[in-house]
Write a protein that holds these residues in place. Structure first.
Motif, PDB file in Angstrom:
ATOM      1  N   ARG A 260       8.549   1.931   2.067  1.00  0.00           N
ATOM      2  CA  ARG A 260       8.257   1.988   0.631  1.00  0.00           C
ATOM      3  C   ARG A 260       9.413   1.446  -0.196  1.00  0.00           C
ATOM      4  NH1 ARG A 260       6.209   7.455   1.877  1.00  0.00           N
ATOM      5  NH2 ARG A 260       3.920   7.379   1.952  1.00  0.00           N
ATOM      6  N   SER A 297       4.946  -9.300  -2.567  1.00  0.00           N
ATOM      7  CA  SER A 297       3.735  -9.976  -2.147  1.00  0.00           C
ATOM      8  C   SER A 297       2.978  -9.073  -1.179  1.00  0.00           C
ATOM      9  CB  SER A 297       4.070 -11.312  -1.476  1.00  0.00           C
ATOM     10  OG  SER A 297       2.927 -11.885  -0.887  1.00  0.00           O
ATOM     11  N   GLU A 298       1.671  -8.976  -1.378  1.00  0.00           N
ATOM     12  CA  GLU A 298       0.847  -8.174  -0.467  1.00  0.00           C
ATOM     13  C   GLU A 298       0.824  -8.769   0.938  1.00  0.00           C
ATOM     14  OE1 GLU A 298      -0.594  -5.275  -0.939  1.00  0.00           O
ATOM     15  OE2 GLU A 298       0.272  -5.156  -2.958  1.00  0.00           O
ATOM     16  N   VAL A 299       0.953 -10.078   1.024  1.00  0.00           N
ATOM     17  CA  VAL A 299       0.955 -10.725   2.335  1.00  0.00           C
ATOM     18  C   VAL A 299       2.115 -10.225   3.182  1.00  0.00           C
ATOM     19  CG1 VAL A 299       1.131 -12.946   3.501  1.00  0.00           C
ATOM     20  CG2 VAL A 299      -0.205 -12.750   1.408  1.00  0.00           C
ATOM     21  N   ARG A 300       3.230  -9.948   2.538  1.00  0.00           N
ATOM     22  CA  ARG A 300       4.410  -9.438   3.255  1.00  0.00           C
ATOM     23  C   ARG A 300       4.391  -7.923   3.372  1.00  0.00           C
ATOM     24  NH1 ARG A 300       8.824  -6.904   1.477  1.00  0.00           N
ATOM     25  NH2 ARG A 300      10.722  -6.995   2.757  1.00  0.00           N
ATOM     26  N   ASN A 301       4.031  -7.213   2.308  1.00  0.00           N
ATOM     27  CA  ASN A 301       4.170  -5.761   2.276  1.00  0.00           C
ATOM     28  C   ASN A 301       3.093  -5.036   3.079  1.00  0.00           C
ATOM     29  OD1 ASN A 301       6.359  -6.103   0.631  1.00  0.00           O
ATOM     30  ND2 ASN A 301       5.268  -5.670  -1.278  1.00  0.00           N
ATOM     31  N   THR A 302       1.875  -5.552   3.112  1.00  0.00           N
ATOM     32  CA  THR A 302       0.786  -4.858   3.796  1.00  0.00           C
ATOM     33  C   THR A 302       1.059  -4.674   5.288  1.00  0.00           C
ATOM     34  OG1 THR A 302      -0.828  -5.633   2.172  1.00  0.00           O
ATOM     35  CG2 THR A 302      -1.672  -4.911   4.319  1.00  0.00           C
ATOM     36  N   PRO A 303       1.487  -5.703   6.035  1.00  0.00           N
ATOM     37  CA  PRO A 303       1.806  -5.462   7.455  1.00  0.00           C
ATOM     38  C   PRO A 303       2.930  -4.452   7.668  1.00  0.00           C
ATOM     39  CG  PRO A 303       1.567  -7.803   7.020  1.00  0.00           C
ATOM     40  CD  PRO A 303       1.594  -7.125   5.695  1.00  0.00           C
ATOM     41  N   MET A 305       3.787  -1.848   5.673  1.00  0.00           N
ATOM     42  CA  MET A 305       3.277  -0.514   5.421  1.00  0.00           C
ATOM     43  C   MET A 305       2.278  -0.083   6.507  1.00  0.00           C
ATOM     44  SD  MET A 305       4.838   0.682   2.835  1.00  0.00           S
ATOM     45  CE  MET A 305       3.815   2.126   2.642  1.00  0.00           C
ATOM     46  N   SER A 306       1.477  -1.019   6.988  1.00  0.00           N
ATOM     47  CA  SER A 306       0.514  -0.682   8.040  1.00  0.00           C
ATOM     48  C   SER A 306       1.223  -0.263   9.314  1.00  0.00           C
ATOM     49  CB  SER A 306      -0.410  -1.873   8.308  1.00  0.00           C
ATOM     50  OG  SER A 306      -1.157  -2.201   7.159  1.00  0.00           O
ATOM     51  N   SER A 309       2.674   3.186   8.828  1.00  0.00           N
ATOM     52  CA  SER A 309       1.615   4.205   8.855  1.00  0.00           C
ATOM     53  C   SER A 309       1.139   4.455  10.277  1.00  0.00           C
ATOM     54  CB  SER A 309       0.444   3.758   7.975  1.00  0.00           C
ATOM     55  OG  SER A 309       0.855   3.615   6.630  1.00  0.00           O
TER      56      SER A 309
END
Length: 411
Positions: A260, A297-303, A305-306, A309
């Protein structure tokens, strides 16, 4: 000549005795066995290296900057375009990445949590090694008792066979009795060979843990008379496997916090220096500041955070499974101890009774009131009962030690 021959025989016998003495395994108690095996355990070395690495990462995360400095430089002139007016520019700079808010402390927490997890993994490995030594030592000691019973049966069968052979020579026994005696002796010899093989295999399995031949004595240290009672719930909470699983959850939570805090690439801040020469002008120097701020960027942050998780979910699942597994294992250990205690008492009585029966059958055979086959069966049953008693004794000591280990005590 006779003296020389006698001296050679004595020397040869001493050499054989010395060689056998060197090959005989050293007899040690369970506590010392665990310490010796722990000193040469390769997994312990691996986990210690990982622990030191995690501590080093935690120390490195205390740096002022998120990474090392970046140097940049440029050189430009007008020769490449065919002009020779003397336009020349030298430009250089240095920049450093900056921590995002809370990112540095989160990185240190992840490294510290991983180091604490590896500490518990060391305790888990120590527990696992103790259980492997206990199982291997019990198996080897049972194998020795089996060989002892096989030797006893073979000695008895050999003695009976000698008596039958002598009486057959005197015409007092039939050929069928001689055949029975010979068959029982050969069966006892076969059991003797199988018991010897089992002992050698079990001793070799135990030797792998120590890198040397040893004989672990389980009869010392298996005393629960002065051991404080521990509640089953406390036994579960204090089990290294449950603690290690909880430390993994804490490390995953710290990793989630770091993910985060790393909501964007680290910005960079630095200084630039320009040194240039223009046509007809003196040298000109300039100094300035440069900065670079990559946007989220969601392209960078989503993986990222996934992955964090998934790691947290996996750690929570493993903690629940570890607690369930330890709960089941403690129940089995307690049940095994109660069963071993009961078996220890019953087999002792059975062994004594079967020994009396074998002696009575031999007496009746000698007076001609029983067959040889009945006598041999009674003796074999007595040897089996004696072996069962010895096995129950070993299993009781092993169950007691296992219960102490489950209570957090290294005997």
């Amino acid at each position: 000549m006779r003296e020389i021959l006698l001296l050679s025989i004595v020397t040869f016998s001493l050499d054989i005795f010395s060689a056998n003495a060197q090959n005989m395994p050293e007899k040690i108690d369970f506590h010392r066995a665990v310490n010796i095996a722990w000193a040469v355990d390769p997994v312990r070395t691996e986990l210690q290296v990982g622990h030191h690495s995690a501590k080093a990462r935690s120390s490195a995360a205390g740096s002022w900057f998120a990474g090392g400095p970046t140097l940049s430089g440029e050189y430009m002139d007008d020769h490449a375009i065919g002009s020779n007016e003397g336009y020349t520019t030298y430009q250089g700079g240095v920049s450093v990445p900056l921590w995002l808010p809370g990112q540095g402390s989160a990185t240190r927490q992840v490294a510290s949590a991983e180091a604490a997890s590896l500490d518990e993994q060391l305790n888990v490995e120590h527990l696992s090694l103790s259980i492997r030594i206990l199982d291997g030592a019990a198996k080897a000691q049972i194998a020795r008792e089996r060989l002892k019973a096989a030797n006893q049966l073979y000695e008895y069968a050999s003695r009976i066979n000698s008596l039958i052979a002598h009486s057959a020579h005197m015409g007092e026994s039939s050929s069928s009795e001689s055949q029975i005696a010979q068959s029982e002796m050969e069966n006892a010899r076969n059991e003797q060979a199988l018991a010897q093989e089992y002992l050698e295999n079990s001793q070799a399995e135990l030797e792998v843990l120590f890198t040397q031949p040893v004989e672990v004595d389980l009869s010392h240290g298996a005393d629960m008379a002065h051991v404080r009672f521990v509640e089953p719930r406390d036994m579960e909470d204090n089990d290294p496997r449950v603690k290690a699983a909880h430390k993994n959850v804490e490390a995953a939570q710290a990793n989630m916090k770091l993910a985060r805090r790393s909501f964007m690439p680290n910005p960079e801040l630095g200084i630039d220096v320009i040194h240039e020469k223009q046509y007809g002008s003196p040298w000109d120097d300039r100094v300035g500041v440069n900065f670079s701020i990559p946007l989220p960027s969601e392209v960078r942050n989503t993986p990222i955070m996934s992955e964090a998780s998934n790691r947290l979910a996996s750690a929570n699942s493993q903690e629940i499974q570890a607690r369930r597994m330890v709960h089941l294992e403690i129940s089995r250990v307690r049940a095994r101890l109660m069963a071993a205690t009961a078996a220890r008492q019953t087999t002792r009585i059975a062994a004594a009774n079967m020994q009396k029966r074998a002696a009575a059958e031999e007496h009746t055979w000698r007076v001609g009131e029983a067959t040889l086959e009945t006598v041999m069966q009674a003796e074999q049953a007595a040897c089996n009962a004696q072996f069962a008693n010895a096995r129950a004794e070993v299993e009781w000591h092993a169950a007691t030690l296992r219960m102490m280990i489950a209570m957090g005590i290294t005997p």
